[in-house]
Design a protein around this motif. Structure first.
Motif, mmCIF file in Angstrom:
data_model
loop_
_atom_site.group_PDB
_atom_site.id
_atom_site.type_symbol
_atom_site.label_atom_id
_atom_site.label_comp_id
_atom_site.label_asym_id
_atom_site.label_seq_id
_atom_site.Cartn_x
_atom_site.Cartn_y
_atom_site.Cartn_z
ATOM 1 N N TYR B 222 0.823 -1.197 0.000
ATOM 2 C CA TYR B 222 0.000 0.000 0.000
ATOM 3 C C TYR B 222 0.862 1.254 0.000
ATOM 4 C CZ TYR B 222 -4.156 2.758 0.873
ATOM 5 O OH TYR B 222 -5.171 3.637 0.753
ATOM 6 N N LEU B 223 1.995 1.187 0.699
ATOM 7 C CA LEU B 223 2.877 2.336 0.773
ATOM 8 C C LEU B 223 3.637 2.520 -0.541
ATOM 9 C CD1 LEU B 223 4.038 4.571 2.546
ATOM 10 C CD2 LEU B 223 5.787 2.975 3.298
ATOM 11 N N GLN B 224 4.124 1.404 -1.106
ATOM 12 C CA GLN B 224 4.873 1.481 -2.361
ATOM 13 C C GLN B 224 4.007 2.061 -3.480
ATOM 14 O OE1 GLN B 224 7.908 1.136 -2.907
ATOM 15 N NE2 GLN B 224 8.697 0.090 -1.102
ATOM 16 N N ARG B 225 2.706 1.831 -3.365
ATOM 17 C CA ARG B 225 1.786 2.363 -4.366
ATOM 18 C C ARG B 225 1.949 3.864 -4.522
ATOM 19 N NH1 ARG B 225 -2.730 3.015 -2.714
ATOM 20 N NH2 ARG B 225 -4.152 3.616 -4.353
ATOM 21 N N GLU B 226 2.283 4.529 -3.402
ATOM 22 C CA GLU B 226 2.407 5.985 -3.417
ATOM 23 C C GLU B 226 3.589 6.428 -4.277
ATOM 24 O OE1 GLU B 226 0.413 8.142 -1.987
ATOM 25 O OE2 GLU B 226 -0.831 6.857 -0.737
ATOM 26 N N SER B 227 4.714 5.707 -4.138
ATOM 27 C CA SER B 227 5.928 6.202 -4.771
ATOM 28 C C SER B 227 6.414 5.326 -5.915
ATOM 29 C CB SER B 227 7.038 6.317 -3.723
ATOM 30 O OG SER B 227 7.226 5.053 -3.112
ATOM 31 N N SER C 68 -1.050 10.939 -4.134
ATOM 32 C CA SER C 68 -0.529 9.892 -5.013
ATOM 33 C C SER C 68 -1.651 8.997 -5.524
ATOM 34 C CB SER C 68 0.483 9.038 -4.267
ATOM 35 O OG SER C 68 1.383 9.854 -3.572
ATOM 36 N N ARG C 93 4.093 14.296 -11.602
ATOM 37 C CA ARG C 93 3.832 13.005 -12.241
ATOM 38 C C ARG C 93 2.725 13.110 -13.287
ATOM 39 N NH1 ARG C 93 3.634 9.651 -6.823
ATOM 40 N NH2 ARG C 93 2.170 8.338 -7.964
ATOM 41 N N GLU C 138 7.706 8.027 1.625
ATOM 42 C CA GLU C 138 7.109 7.875 0.304
ATOM 43 C C GLU C 138 5.977 8.857 0.047
ATOM 44 O OE1 GLU C 138 7.951 5.436 2.278
ATOM 45 O OE2 GLU C 138 8.999 3.897 1.138
ATOM 46 N N VAL C 139 5.391 9.441 1.121
ATOM 47 C CA VAL C 139 4.274 10.362 0.916
ATOM 48 C C VAL C 139 4.746 11.780 1.217
ATOM 49 C CG1 VAL C 139 2.515 8.621 1.342
ATOM 50 C CG2 VAL C 139 3.396 9.954 3.254
ATOM 51 N N GLN C 163 0.915 6.205 6.643
ATOM 52 C CA GLN C 163 0.616 6.356 5.229
ATOM 53 C C GLN C 163 0.222 7.779 4.866
ATOM 54 O OE1 GLN C 163 0.601 3.354 3.544
ATOM 55 N NE2 GLN C 163 0.283 4.276 1.560
#
Lengths: 350, 256, 247
Positions: B222-227, C68, C93, C138-139, C163
């Motif tokens: 779920y986190l990798q989806r962001e980046s 994202s 992006r 990542e966020v 998240q």
């Protein structure tokens, strides 16, 4: 190993008292729903009575304030379903009984092969129960039950599920196994009762109606159920010192027969006669000397082996088809049944 | 087959497509040349390792707690039993996030029990223990439901027979009841493991998300989806393969 | 988090249906679809009402989610007219967009009411025994937190990397965490449940919010009007009210 039981279970309308002496096999007989299985449940400890007391030898199994759990009773039940554990082999099933009593593994293994030899199934030791025939499975179940070393063995219709051609061998096996044991057997089959039981208790509506040595009970039944089990016609009347009066008025039938032991004049007596010894006399025919003619209305005819059973006024007569051909009987016809005195045993009613 | 009306085929096919098509669509998005590199990244490996560890632990917890629960539910009879049976199944129908919130109010630092644990110096929140708790919470009903059903269907006749042969209750349990229920126990265990492996909502709500400690594979995806959507897809495929393997292995052993 | 994504998906489904009805209907009301970062929910809803009041027969539909997530949906062809992101990196992006920066947000330390761990400054966050929760790198908010950590020279050992910034805030408001790094606007929104502590290093990680109309939008003009509202004086006033600064 003697059992005494006295118990009431109001839910099932059961109120019984019975005893089984050391080494004795008692047959419990009675119609369906009479309470036979409930009695077994009381003894094995899966049913609690409202009141009562069950003792095995000196030990109390069930009493007010005392409750021995089933596994500590040394009472083993054998049912018509062998209930072999499907995940264990034949040998494993017998081992289970031995190991449950703390027999060390090595000894248990030796004892298991002895039991297997005894029931003649040594070559099936490593089979699964699903690979056995019904008869084989029941033999394993017997060996397993005996291997548990029960002080009392309960048999609940042990042969009801078996084919007719397998039953005799198994009955013989049970006869040998039960010879020295204290046991209770429930069966509908008179043959089981005769071959296996020393005493019989007749149960109906949760009450014991009569009990005694098997031969006495079956030869001189007091109850119609027992008479049917024994294959006898049972008639009740008053002994007038010479014959049995089958009714209260003067015109009542007078049945001649052979008293078994002394009879008191004016007392109530039972008369038993086998259906095969009941004949039929043609209309207008006379009774042979020493025989009694009983006029009754035919209620039904049914095949009975290679004979035909004629039921008339509560009496059964077994006739050959040849005899019947001369006497075309239909329900509703009046028939003269002929009973010879030497075929009728007369004994006191209890 | 011959006895079924032909129209059954259409909804059945549609249903099959609904299940399979998304899997195919995801597999189609995989960039296979970088697949290995994506999977062997430090964070992916940490997530995979943590997921397997926590799922195995929570499955063990499910067995230890769930088998006695199933036995009690299947073999006892008391007023309120059916109510209790429904209550046990609540985590099955509860949204996992709600489960996470409930766990938070129980084992969190301000929670019913967590408050007292905090005094003793034990903190469950943000720890791997919290992940295991969350997974056990959601996976437990799967084991209980399948084992209890099997025990009920099997009935008690073998147990009664074993007791009649003189076997003590614990011996009856270990030698008769459980071996006979083994297929159901196995399938329940497999289902619990699969559920624990896929657990997301209760974990992210209750345990937090930290690489190597609480960030399990679903959280990492779920986190990798962001980046890095490609990494998310690669990890999803791994989770999918693990799921298929579990079902395949389980199906060979037991009818699920 | 998961629930919110589902909501966003469901909303776009509804919009699709409405759009189709609009094509056939002729004079039915127009629906403007705005995708916006979750942190913008409160000010944007207010601005949406203003917009609807100024435009008869126009309805503004919002889909709030992580930037994202929204970008991913837009890349898959989600039918939005306007998109506002929580940071420029995420906006970049969307290759075809020409965004305008309209607001900025700085980080703040949020602690539960009463400040049980006695957090005073950034240095306190590096202290042993302080349960710190931040966003994952990542966020956007996590990227900002990482920047702060770098420039301050402290090493944080967070107990969880969440998240989204709202998840960080939840951990703080519920008292699970002793401190969290969130935006000023989040602290404002949380009210009395948390206390905010400013710190100088926040200036190194100012987050800029860009907004743009979406290519292929059926209501490009209307979309531009909404962008103008947000970037204009009225927009600034509302955003300021919710703790956002000028871009």
């Amino acid at each position: 190993m003697s059992l005494t039981l006295r118990a009431t279970v109001p839910d099932r309308d059961l109120d019984v008292a019975l005893e089984v002496a050391d080494g004795e096999t008692l047959a419990l007989v009675g119609p369906n729903g009479a309470g036979k299985s409930s009695i077994l449940s009381l003894i094995e400890g899966t049913l609690r009575p409202a009141t009562g007391r069950i003792t095995l030898d000196d030990g109390v199994l069930t009493a007010p304030g005392t409750w021995v759990p089933p596994h500590d009773r040394a009472v083993t039940t054998l049912t018509q379903d062998p209930v072999l554990f499907p995940h264990l082999t034949v040998a494993g099933n017998i081992m289970f009984a031995l190991r449950s009593h703390g027999v060390p593994r090595r000894e248990a293994r030796a004892a298991t092969s002895q039991w297997l030899t005894e029931i003649d199934l040594a070559e099936l030791a490593s089979r699964r129960p699903s690979q056995l025939s019904g008869g084989q499975a029941q033999r394993v179940a017997i060996a397993r039950a005996l291997a548990a070393g029960p002080r009392l063995l309960l048999l609940d219709e042990p042969m009801a599920a078996l084919d007719i051609d397998v039953a005799p061998a198994l009955r013989e096996q049970l006869r040998r196994s039960l010879a020295e044991r204290t046991a209770i057997i429930v069966s509908h089959d008179v043959l089981d009762t005769v071959t296996l039981a020393d005493r019989v208790a007749v149960l109906e509506h949760g009450r014991i109606l009569e009990q005694g040595p098997t031969q006495d009970v079956l030869a001189r039944p007091q109850e119609s159920f027992t008479a049917r089990l024994a294959g006898l016609n049972l008639l009740t009347g008053i002994w007038d010192g010479r014959v049995v009066r089958l009714g209260s008025d003067r015109s009542a039938d007078a049945l001649a027969g052979c008293p078994v032991g002394p009879l008191e004049s004016g007392s109530r007596v039972r008369a038993a006669v086998r259906p095969a010894r009941v004949g039929v006399v043609e209309e207008g025919g006379a009774a042979p000397p020493g025989a009694t003619l009983l006029r009754r209305v035919v209620t039904g005819l049914e095949p009975f082996g290679d004979l035909v059973r004629v039921r008339a006024g509560g009496i059964a007569a077994d006739l050959t088809p040849h005899q019947l051909a001369h006497l075309p009987l239909r329900p509703g016809d009046t028939v003269a049944l002929c009973v010879r005195a030497e075929d009728v045993s007369i004994y006191p009613a209890h | 087959m011959r006895t079924l009306p032909r129209w059954v085929l259409i909804p059945a096919l549609l249903g099959g497509l609904l299940v399979l098509l998304p899997l195919v669509a995801m597999a189609a998005r995989v960039q296979w040349d970088s697949f290995g590199a994506l999977l062997t990244s430090e964070s992916s490996l940490a997530a995979l390792r943590l997921s397997l560890q926590t799922s195995a632990t929570s499955t063990l917890a499910c067995v230890i707690l769930g088998v006695p629960m199933a036995l009690l539910l299947a073999r006892s009879d008391f007023p309120g039993l059916s109510l209790l049976r429904s209550l046990v199944l609540i985590p099955l129908v509860l949204p996992p996030v709600v489960g996470g919130i409930a766990l938070l109010y129980t084992f969190g630092r301000q929670g019913l029990i967590g408050r007292h644990l905090e005094v003793l110096g034990v903190q469950i929140a943000f720890s791997t223990t919290a992940v295991v708790l969350a997974q056990t919470f959601v996976a437990l009903p799967f084991l209980v439901i399948s084992l209890e059903g099997a025990l009920r269907t099997a009935g008690t006749r073998y147990e009664v027979a074993a007791a009649s042969l003189g076997a003590k209750p614990s011996r009856v349990l270990s030698r008769v009841t459980l071996p006979l229920a083994l297929p159901a126990l196995l399938s329940g265990t497999v289902l619990s493991f699969a559920r624990a492996l896929g657990e997301f909502g209760a974990t992210i709500t209750f345990a937090g998300s930290l690489q190597g400690t609480t960030r399990t594979l679903p959280l990492e995806i779920y986190l990798q989806r962001e980046s890095d959507p490609q990494a998310a897809i690669a990890l999803s495929v791994v989770l999918m393969i693990v799921a298929v393997l579990i079902i395949a292995v389980a199906r060979r052993r037991v009818p699920l | 988090m998961r629930a919110r994504v589902r909501l966003a998906g469901a909303a776009s489904g509804v919009v699709l249906a409405l759009g189709a009805a609009g094509c056939g209907g002729g004079d039915a009301s127009t629906t403007l679809v705005v995708y916006a970062a979750a942190s913008l929910q409160a000010p944007f809803e207010e601005l949406g009402e203003q917009f609807e009041a100024a435009h008869e027969d126009v309805e503004v539909e919002f889909s709030f989610a992580g930037s994202s997530t929204l970008v991913a949906q837009l890349q898959e062809g989600a039918p939005a007219d306007v998109f506002a992101s929580a940071d420029t990196a995420t906006m970049d992006r969307l290759t075809s967009a020409e965004p305008v920066d309209f607001a900025s947000n700085t980080l703040m330390i949020a602690v539960p009411a009463g400040n049980p761990a006695h957090v005073r400054d950034l240095a306190s966050l590096a202290r042993e025994g302080v349960d710190l929760v931040v966003c994952a790198p990542e966020v956007p908010c996590g990227a900002a937190s990482a920047k702060v950590e770098d420039s301050s020279g402290f090493t944080f050992a967070p107990v969880s990397e969440e998240q989204s910034v709202t998840d960080v805030l939840t951990k703080v408001t519920s008292g699970e965490a002793d401190a969290g790094l969130v935006y000023v606007s989040d602290v404002r929104r949380a009210g009395d449940a948390v206390e905010g502590i400013e710190f100088a290093e926040a200036a190194d990680a100012v987050n800029t919010y860009p907004i743009t109309t979406v290519d292929g939008s059926a209501h490009e003009e209307l979309g531009q009007e909404f962008v103008d509202l947000v970037t204009g004086g009225a927009g600034l006033a509302v955003l300021d009210e919710y703790g956002f600064a000028e871009a």
